[in-house]
Design a protein around this motif. Structure first.
Motif, PDB file in Angstrom:
ATOM      1  N   LEU A   4       0.836  -1.258  -0.135  1.00 29.66           N
ATOM      2  CA  LEU A   4      -0.055  -0.094  -0.165  1.00 29.66           C
ATOM      3  C   LEU A   4       0.898   1.175   0.021  1.00 29.66           C
ATOM      4  N   ALA A   5       2.223   0.968   0.284  1.00 31.92           N
ATOM      5  CA  ALA A   5       3.177   2.367   0.363  1.00 31.92           C
ATOM      6  C   ALA A   5       4.106   1.759  -0.299  1.00 31.92           C
ATOM      7  N   ALA A   6       5.129   2.403  -0.838  1.00 32.53           N
ATOM      8  CA  ALA A   6       6.456   2.146  -1.500  1.00 32.53           C
ATOM      9  C   ALA A   6       7.646   2.607  -0.509  1.00 32.53           C
ATOM     10  N   CYS A   7       7.262   3.576   0.470  1.00 28.08           N
ATOM     11  CA  CYS A   7       8.166   4.101   1.205  1.00 28.08           C
ATOM     12  C   CYS A   7       7.293   4.657   2.488  1.00 28.08           C
ATOM     13  N   VAL A   8       8.051   4.615   3.629  1.00 24.52           N
ATOM     14  CA  VAL A   8       7.343   5.624   4.702  1.00 24.52           C
ATOM     15  C   VAL A   8       8.507   6.173   5.415  1.00 24.52           C
ATOM     16  N   ASN A   9       8.471   7.507   5.716  1.00 23.15           N
ATOM     17  CA  ASN A   9       9.456   8.181   6.473  1.00 23.15           C
ATOM     18  C   ASN A   9       8.734   8.593   7.726  1.00 23.15           C
ATOM     19  N   ILE A  10       9.627   8.309   8.960  1.00 22.56           N
ATOM     20  CA  ILE A  10       8.888   8.522  10.271  1.00 22.56           C
ATOM     21  C   ILE A  10       9.808   9.783  10.824  1.00 22.56           C
ATOM     22  N   ILE A  11       9.479  10.864  11.030  1.00 23.88           N
ATOM     23  CA  ILE A  11       9.780  11.837  11.827  1.00 23.88           C
ATOM     24  C   ILE A  11       9.642  12.118  12.872  1.00 23.88           C
ATOM     25  N   PRO A  12      10.481  11.916  14.101  1.00 22.32           N
ATOM     26  CA  PRO A  12      10.133  11.909  15.668  1.00 22.32           C
ATOM     27  C   PRO A  12      10.012  13.255  16.023  1.00 22.32           C
ATOM     28  N   LYS A  13       9.181  13.087  16.935  1.00 26.56           N
ATOM     29  CA  LYS A  13       8.980  14.106  18.136  1.00 26.56           C
ATOM     30  C   LYS A  13       8.555  15.332  17.522  1.00 26.56           C
ATOM     31  N   ILE A  14       7.494  15.514  16.616  1.00 26.35           N
ATOM     32  CA  ILE A  14       7.194  16.967  16.335  1.00 26.35           C
ATOM     33  C   ILE A  14       6.104  17.305  17.271  1.00 26.35           C
ATOM     34  N   LYS A  15       5.993  18.693  17.431  1.00 33.99           N
ATOM     35  CA  LYS A  15       4.926  19.293  18.558  1.00 33.99           C
ATOM     36  C   LYS A  15       3.734  19.768  17.637  1.00 33.99           C
ATOM     37  N   SER A  16       2.557  19.157  17.887  1.00 35.56           N
ATOM     38  CA  SER A  16       1.460  19.518  17.494  1.00 35.56           C
ATOM     39  C   SER A  16       0.401  20.380  18.498  1.00 35.56           C
ATOM     40  N   ILE A  17       0.231  21.594  17.872  1.00 35.54           N
ATOM     41  CA  ILE A  17      -0.781  22.271  18.725  1.00 35.54           C
ATOM     42  C   ILE A  17      -2.237  22.308  17.756  1.00 35.54           C
ATOM     43  N   TYR A  18      -3.555  22.119  18.481  1.00 40.84           N
ATOM     44  CA  TYR A  18      -4.699  22.122  17.750  1.00 40.84           C
ATOM     45  C   TYR A  18      -5.662  21.942  18.595  1.00 40.84           C
ATOM     46  N   LYS A  19      -7.083  22.325  18.347  1.00 37.65           N
ATOM     47  CA  LYS A  19      -8.005  22.384  19.315  1.00 37.65           C
ATOM     48  C   LYS A  19      -8.692  20.981  19.036  1.00 37.65           C
ATOM     49  N   TRP A  20      -8.897  20.513  20.237  1.00 34.13           N
ATOM     50  CA  TRP A  20      -9.988  19.197  20.287  1.00 34.13           C
ATOM     51  C   TRP A  20     -11.077  19.656  21.331  1.00 34.13           C
ATOM     52  N   LYS A  21     -12.309  19.292  20.807  1.00 29.94           N
ATOM     53  CA  LYS A  21     -13.577  19.698  21.397  1.00 29.94           C
ATOM     54  C   LYS A  21     -13.463  20.890  22.408  1.00 29.94           C
ATOM     55  N   GLY A  22     -12.824  22.204  21.546  1.00 30.20           N
ATOM     56  CA  GLY A  22     -12.851  23.480  22.171  1.00 30.20           C
ATOM     57  C   GLY A  22     -11.746  23.833  22.931  1.00 30.20           C
ATOM     58  N   ILE A  23     -11.026  23.072  23.268  1.00 28.93           N
ATOM     59  CA  ILE A  23      -9.618  23.086  24.018  1.00 28.93           C
ATOM     60  C   ILE A  23      -8.389  22.994  23.351  1.00 28.93           C
ATOM     61  N   ILE A  24      -7.602  24.049  23.370  1.00 29.89           N
ATOM     62  CA  ILE A  24      -6.011  23.919  22.754  1.00 29.89           C
ATOM     63  C   ILE A  24      -5.427  22.881  23.336  1.00 29.89           C
ATOM     64  N   GLN A  25      -4.800  22.038  22.530  1.00 28.94           N
ATOM     65  CA  GLN A  25      -3.913  20.950  23.072  1.00 28.94           C
ATOM     66  C   GLN A  25      -2.716  21.036  22.419  1.00 28.94           C
ATOM     67  N   GLU A  26      -1.783  20.322  23.274  1.00 29.68           N
ATOM     68  CA  GLU A  26      -0.248  20.277  22.778  1.00 29.68           C
ATOM     69  C   GLU A  26       0.236  18.834  22.928  1.00 29.68           C
ATOM     70  N   ASP A  27       0.713  18.273  21.899  1.00 29.65           N
ATOM     71  CA  ASP A  27       1.246  16.961  22.015  1.00 29.65           C
ATOM     72  C   ASP A  27       2.627  16.853  21.232  1.00 29.65           C
ATOM     73  N   GLU A  28       3.174  15.805  21.708  1.00 30.30           N
ATOM     74  CA  GLU A  28       4.403  15.237  20.845  1.00 30.30           C
ATOM     75  C   GLU A  28       3.964  14.122  19.968  1.00 30.30           C
ATOM     76  N   GLU A  29       4.345  14.248  18.752  1.00 32.29           N
ATOM     77  CA  GLU A  29       3.718  12.976  17.892  1.00 32.29           C
ATOM     78  C   GLU A  29       4.852  12.583  16.891  1.00 32.29           C
ATOM     79  N   TYR A  30       4.639  11.914  16.215  1.00 27.25           N
ATOM     80  CA  TYR A  30       5.452  11.210  15.132  1.00 27.25           C
ATOM     81  C   TYR A  30       4.566  11.580  13.970  1.00 27.25           C
ATOM     82  N   PHE A  31       5.547  11.967  12.894  1.00 19.86           N
ATOM     83  CA  PHE A  31       4.960  12.400  11.581  1.00 19.86           C
ATOM     84  C   PHE A  31       5.275  11.404  10.678  1.00 19.86           C
ATOM     85  N   MET A  32       4.127  10.796   9.847  1.00 23.97           N
ATOM     86  CA  MET A  32       4.884   9.738   8.776  1.00 23.97           C
ATOM     87  C   MET A  32       4.595  10.450   7.731  1.00 23.97           C
TER      88      MET A  32
END
Length: 114
Positions: free
Chosen positions: A32-60
């Motif tokens: 289903l994919a030829a290649c996947v890059n994984i970028i570690p520990k990005i910072k995501s800032i977003y609203k979820w259910k009206g509240i601003i969240q900050e999380d460390e995530e991995y970006f594919m």
């Protein structure tokens, strides 16, 4: 010859490395994919259910074909813990011909051509 409008890059975020790795392995193994890059520990800032969240995530960064998006998306959703996982696909509008040929060969035969 490859048609560049055939290919896409899909972005997915995960809460940890192990999940990103497991999804990546499954996508490549199931052609289903030829290649996947994984970028570690990005910072995501977003609203979820009206509240601003900050999380460390991995970006594919997933390289694939547009025609495989629905199947790939279902595979990711089935493995992903988020209620609403980020699964965003963008068309490749320009690319190195040999690399695009490699994507095609990888997804067509399931074997790496280098």
């Amino acid at each position: 010859m490859t048609n560049i409008e055939t290919y896409s890059v899909t972005y997915v975020t995960t809460p940890n490395y192990d999940l990103a790795h497991d999804i990546s392995q499954k996508l490549v193994k199931e052609n289903l994919a030829a290649c996947v890059n994984i970028i570690p520990k990005i910072k995501s800032i977003y609203k979820w259910k009206g509240i601003i969240q900050e999380d460390e995530e991995y970006f594919m960064i997933i390289k694939s074909k547009n025609s495989l998006f629905n199947e790939m998306s279902e595979c990711i959703k089935n493995m992903h813990p988020y209620d609403t996982p980020e699964i965003i696909s963008l068309p490749i509008t320009n690319g190195h011909k040999e690399y695009l040929n490699w994507i095609e060969a990888s997804l067509s035969t399931g074997k790496e051509k280098s």
